[in-house]
Scaffold this motif. Structure first.
Motif, PDB file in Angstrom:
ATOM      1  N   ALA A 169       0.836  -1.209   0.000  1.00  0.00           N
ATOM      2  CA  ALA A 169       0.000   0.000   0.000  1.00  0.00           C
ATOM      3  C   ALA A 169       0.867   1.254   0.000  1.00  0.00           C
ATOM      4  CB  ALA A 169      -0.910  -0.007   1.230  1.00  0.00           C
ATOM      5  N   TRP A 170       0.389   2.265  -0.721  1.00  0.00           N
ATOM      6  CA  TRP A 170       1.059   3.570  -0.758  1.00  0.00           C
ATOM      7  C   TRP A 170       0.297   4.560   0.111  1.00  0.00           C
ATOM      8  CZ3 TRP A 170       5.308   6.022  -2.962  1.00  0.00           C
ATOM      9  CH2 TRP A 170       6.158   5.197  -3.712  1.00  0.00           C
ATOM     10  N   SER A 171       1.029   5.383   0.836  1.00  0.00           N
ATOM     11  CA  SER A 171       0.430   6.422   1.657  1.00  0.00           C
ATOM     12  C   SER A 171       0.556   7.765   0.944  1.00  0.00           C
ATOM     13  CB  SER A 171       1.129   6.494   3.015  1.00  0.00           C
ATOM     14  OG  SER A 171       0.747   7.654   3.723  1.00  0.00           O
ATOM     15  N   ALA A 172      -0.491   8.578   1.053  1.00  0.00           N
ATOM     16  CA  ALA A 172      -0.462   9.905   0.428  1.00  0.00           C
ATOM     17  C   ALA A 172       0.607  10.796   1.042  1.00  0.00           C
ATOM     18  CB  ALA A 172      -1.834  10.568   0.548  1.00  0.00           C
ATOM     19  N   ASP A 173       1.014  10.488   2.274  1.00  0.00           N
ATOM     20  CA  ASP A 173       2.060  11.296   2.916  1.00  0.00           C
ATOM     21  C   ASP A 173       3.411  10.589   2.923  1.00  0.00           C
ATOM     22  OD1 ASP A 173       1.542   9.329   4.750  1.00  0.00           O
ATOM     23  OD2 ASP A 173       1.018  10.682   6.412  1.00  0.00           O
ATOM     24  N   SER A 174       3.592   9.637   2.006  1.00  0.00           N
ATOM     25  CA  SER A 174       4.884   8.955   1.877  1.00  0.00           C
ATOM     26  C   SER A 174       6.000   9.975   1.636  1.00  0.00           C
ATOM     27  CB  SER A 174       4.848   7.967   0.707  1.00  0.00           C
ATOM     28  OG  SER A 174       6.147   7.499   0.401  1.00  0.00           O
ATOM     29  N   GLY A 363       5.286  -0.370  -1.849  1.00  0.00           N
ATOM     30  CA  GLY A 363       4.757   0.835  -1.228  1.00  0.00           C
ATOM     31  C   GLY A 363       5.769   1.936  -1.032  1.00  0.00           C
ATOM     32  N   HIS A 365       8.972   1.512  -0.189  1.00  0.00           N
ATOM     33  CA  HIS A 365       9.819   1.191   0.962  1.00  0.00           C
ATOM     34  C   HIS A 365      11.029   0.365   0.563  1.00  0.00           C
ATOM     35  CE1 HIS A 365       5.920   1.371   3.592  1.00  0.00           C
ATOM     36  NE2 HIS A 365       6.415   2.575   3.359  1.00  0.00           N
ATOM     37  N   ASP A 375      10.145   4.447   4.465  1.00  0.00           N
ATOM     38  CA  ASP A 375      10.282   5.374   3.345  1.00  0.00           C
ATOM     39  C   ASP A 375      11.759   5.615   3.060  1.00  0.00           C
ATOM     40  OD1 ASP A 375       7.551   5.552   3.204  1.00  0.00           O
ATOM     41  OD2 ASP A 375       7.414   7.519   4.167  1.00  0.00           O
ATOM     42  N   CYS A 396       1.947   7.046  -7.683  1.00  0.00           N
ATOM     43  CA  CYS A 396       1.514   6.145  -6.609  1.00  0.00           C
ATOM     44  C   CYS A 396       1.096   6.925  -5.368  1.00  0.00           C
ATOM     45  CB  CYS A 396       2.633   5.163  -6.263  1.00  0.00           C
ATOM     46  SG  CYS A 396       2.957   3.930  -7.541  1.00  0.00           S
ATOM     47  N   ARG A 397       1.817   8.001  -5.071  1.00  0.00           N
ATOM     48  CA  ARG A 397       1.476   8.816  -3.911  1.00  0.00           C
ATOM     49  C   ARG A 397       0.078   9.444  -4.100  1.00  0.00           C
ATOM     50  NH1 ARG A 397       6.526  10.967  -2.075  1.00  0.00           N
ATOM     51  NH2 ARG A 397       6.600  12.008  -4.096  1.00  0.00           N
ATOM     52  N   GLY A 400      -2.371   5.767  -5.317  1.00  0.00           N
ATOM     53  CA  GLY A 400      -2.279   4.475  -4.653  1.00  0.00           C
ATOM     54  C   GLY A 400      -1.574   3.434  -5.500  1.00  0.00           C
TER      55      GLY A 400
END
Length: 743
Positions: A169-174, A363, A365, A375, A396-397, A400
């Motif tokens: 999973a990707w996070s919007a705040d990556s 994701g 990472h 990250d 992706c950010r 997703g």
């Protein structure tokens, strides 16, 4: 025999390295037995790293130890219309890998010289020159005398959609990002010219005091050839690296560097060495002179440095300085956190085209020192292609992770023939010996390219011949016509080399029927975004790229779409009319070998070999007018579809079928297809008993294959396994072996 050939019906299967080589011990006996029934001969050629080393020193070896230069032989064969070569992944050796292979061969009784780090005598220079023919991307420029058509076969794509692989999973705040120089690098300093007539060029360094040093003479070029020259400022590189190390620490993300120290075997190890020095400034301030005096180069990585430094009087202090440097800097991305193997231990451990897609897939990472994902700041110093990965990260950010069950595909048409572009730059890459100017001049003394350089700056020249460019444009149009998908040339008008290619593409496209086709030219970052937008809609887009982006894209998109790049069909239509069929990536091969040695289990997936073999038989059927080869191709293709539907690829752990079990099931389904096909009754009759035998003995054969798992395996060597030992390990089923022998 079936299918009498009017031309030679021979396929050459390459003997390479690591997991693909071990798989060959199991799979090739099946291939040879089946092919023989159709009048097709399978020959092998040893282009492994060890084999290439051995071939360079015949005068030092016994008659039994000597090997011919198979790579040179195959290189010559690519100019023959009859060429039909199946090329498995091979080691593109970094210096540490080269040294390890030499040491293994020396221990096995081969009288090979040590690799001279800093040759001073004529003898050492001559030895180094021989080894330089072997290291890095020595194989691909020789064999790839055609451009690349690489795509996911329909059966693989269908399987991936029905059985989607896991995506992180990707996070919007990556906080994951790419860091790149953007100035004073290869991209920004590039100059490019188109050669008007056949000529011979010279590369020379003119020092501030007027001293002229010829770096390369007698460089033959052809009319229409694109020649580039560029350099990376080492002072700018060091400033950039220091800034990124501080940035990673301030942002509390993992620090990683992503290079291609195998293919770019001169420039990227030097850059890697600068990263090691930048990360451990105190270490090199205190002990740099001692390390240099002992011949210990940061270019070989932190692992080699620590191993060699342990023998010095200052060994303990150096180790403590490294430990302190790791503690003082940002958290480092790890190759193996359990064993303390960092991103900077071995230059060939983190290869950009494999490592970046893997990071994106989980994701954004990488693995940290604590064994947890985090990250990452991915440092890609040269900005020529770094923005491609940033575009994927940004997508992706914002949107997703990708869904393998619904996304489209991004096949590739790659310009690579005749050592095109950067991958052919090794013999034209230099560290500036002093402040001054590096010129490229023609036979008339006219200056074509010129750069002001400082000591240690990394300068390189590249060549791209006109005939491969024409062929590349033709192949792009051919694939667009065959698929109906848009074809996008990934070219940046603001880059000197690409500007010249754009002019040629625009000149050569009108030579082809493009009516109704969508063909565009976009800068790489924009092309990435365009392709990703279509990908998320389930639409296909052909990426038409140069050599390096060919390499990057044929890992990036397959890893997103399929979970691996090993399942791609890679066809190289040789410009002389023959065919080169490549079998997928080998990036995970070392870990697979380690697992086999530890617990007699090989996880390598040979699906790429199955696809390449079917394409090879199909090509041979047309060239040699061999009906048997046609039957082999068609039945193998259907058998591979069954193989996928029945999910007979290797499982991940001991107790399930591994590579050897997958070969058995492919052999079973293939024999069943051959036994029931109607185009060649003689071939069907020949395979009916084998199909019955394999089906009747399925339980026994699988038990024999699984029964050996769980204990260490002895293959007699990593770089050059003992044939008898490796064959015994990879063919442990007596029942299967007897069935093949009966055929």
């Amino acid at each position: 025999m079936s299918g009498t050939a009017s031309r030679t019906a021979t396929i050459i299967y390459t003997h390479t390295d690591e997991a693909p080589l071990l798989a060959t011990y199991s799979f090739l006996p099946i291939v040879s037995a089946y092919a023989a029934k159709a009048g097709v001969e399978i020959e092998t050629r040893d282009i492994s790293l060890a084999g290439r080393i051995i071939s360079q020193f015949p005068e030092r070896l016994t008659a039994e130890q000597r090997l011919p230069d198979a790579l040179a032989e195959l290189g010559a064969l690519t100019g023959d219309p009859s060429a039909n070569i199946i090329k498995l992944p091979n080691i593109s050796a970094s210096v540490p890998q080269l040294k390890a292979a030499i040491a293994e061969l020396q221990a096995a009784g081969y009288d090979l010289p040590a690799y001279p780090e800093s040759p001073s005598t004529d003898e050492e220079k001559e030895i180094r020159a021989r080894y330089d023919k072997v290291k890095g991307s020595a194989v691909n420029p020789v064999l790839r005398q055609g451009n690349s058509d690489r795509r996911a076969p329909a059966s693989v794509k269908a399987y991936a959609k029905a059985h989607p692989h896991r995506m992180g999973a990707w996070s919007a705040d990556s906080k994951t990002n790419v860091a790149t120089m953007g100035h004073d690098d290869f991209y920004s300093n590039e100059q490019s010219v188109i050669i008007p007539t056949d000529d011979t060029l010279r590369i020379e360094h003119v020092a501030a005091d007027g001293t002229v040093t010829v770096l390369k003479d007698g460089l033959k070029v052809l009319a229409g050839e694109v020649v580039d020259g560029t350099f990376m400022s080492v002072a700018a590189l060091r400033r950039f690296l220091t800034e990124q190390i501080a940035r990673a620490k301030a942002d509390d993300v993992l620090f990683s560097v992503h290079l291609k120290a195998t293919m770019m075997k001169v420039s990227d190890p030097i850059i890697f060495g600068h990263v090691v020095q930048a990360f451990f400034p105190t270490l090199f301030e205190q002990y740099g002179d001692q390390l240099a005096a002992a011949g210990i180069s940061p270019n070989d990585g932190l692992g080699a440095l620590l191993s060699s430094a342990a023998k010095l009087p200052e060994g303990d202090a150096i180790t403590k300085a490294v430990t302190a440097g790791l503690a003082d800097g940002p958290k480092m991305a790890m190759v193996d956190s359990d064993r303390g193997i960092t991103n900077l231990h071995v230059p060939s451990d983190i290869i950009v085209d494999a490592s970046m897609p893997a990071m994106i897939r989980i994701g954004g990472h990488m693995w940290g020192p604590d064994g947890e994902e985090a990250d990452t700041l991915a440092v890609i110093p040269d900005s020529s292609y770094a923005r491609v990965y940033q575009a994927v990260i940004d997508d992706c950010r914002a949107n997703g992770a990708y869904d393998p069950a619904t996304i489209g595909s991004v096949p590739n048409v790659g310009l690579m023939a005749q050592a095109a572009e950067e991958y052919g730059s090794h013999d034209k890459t230099f560290e500036a010996p002093a402040a001054g100017t590096i010129h490229v001049v023609n036979s008339g003394g006219d200056e074509l390219i010129s750069h002001q350089v400082e000591p240690g700056d990394i300068w390189r020249a590249c060549q791209t011949k006109d005939t491969p460019i024409r062929d590349w444009v033709k192949l792009a149009v051919t694939r667009a016509r065959a698929t109906g998908a848009p074809a996008v040339f990934w070219l940046d008008e603001n880059r000197a080399h690409d500007a010249n290619l754009i002019a040629k593409v625009n000149a050569y496209l009108p030579e082809h029927d493009t009516e109704g086709l969508t063909i565009e030219i976009l800068p790489p970052a924009e092309a990435t975004t365009y392709s990703l937008e279509r990908l998320r809609k389930g639409e296909d887009t052909i990426s038409v790229t140069g050599n390096v982006l060919r390499d990057y894209n044929t890992d990036l998109f397959p890893i997103i779409e399929l979970g691996t790049s090993a399942k791609m069909l890679s066809v190289v239509p040789l410009m002389a009319g023959g065919g080169l069929f490549e079998t997928g990536a080998g990036g995970s091969a070392p870990k697979h070998v380690q697992q086999l040695i530890k617990e007699n289990y090989l996880r390598w997936d040979s699906l790429g070999e199955f696809f390449a073999l079917a394409a090879s038989f199909e090509h041979l059927a047309g060239y040699a007018n061999n009906a048997g080869a046609k039957a082999l191709a068609e039945t193998l293709d259907r058998a591979t579809g069954t193989f996928l539907n029945e999910d007979k690829s290797p499982t991940r752990r001991v107790g399930g079928i591994d590579n050897r079990g997958s070969h058995f099931y492919l052999a079973l389904y293939w024999a069943q297809e051959l036994a029931t096909q109607t185009d060649d009754p003689e071939l069907a009759k020949a395979f009916a008993p084998l199909a019955e035998t394999l089906a009747a003995n399925e339980e026994t054969i699988v038990a024999e294959l699984i029964g050996v798992q769980g204990s260490p395996a002895d293959i007699g060597g990593y770089y050059r396994p003992d044939d008898a030992k490796a064959s015994a390990v990879m063919r442990p089923s007596k029942s299967l072996n007897e069935a093949l022998a009966a055929l």
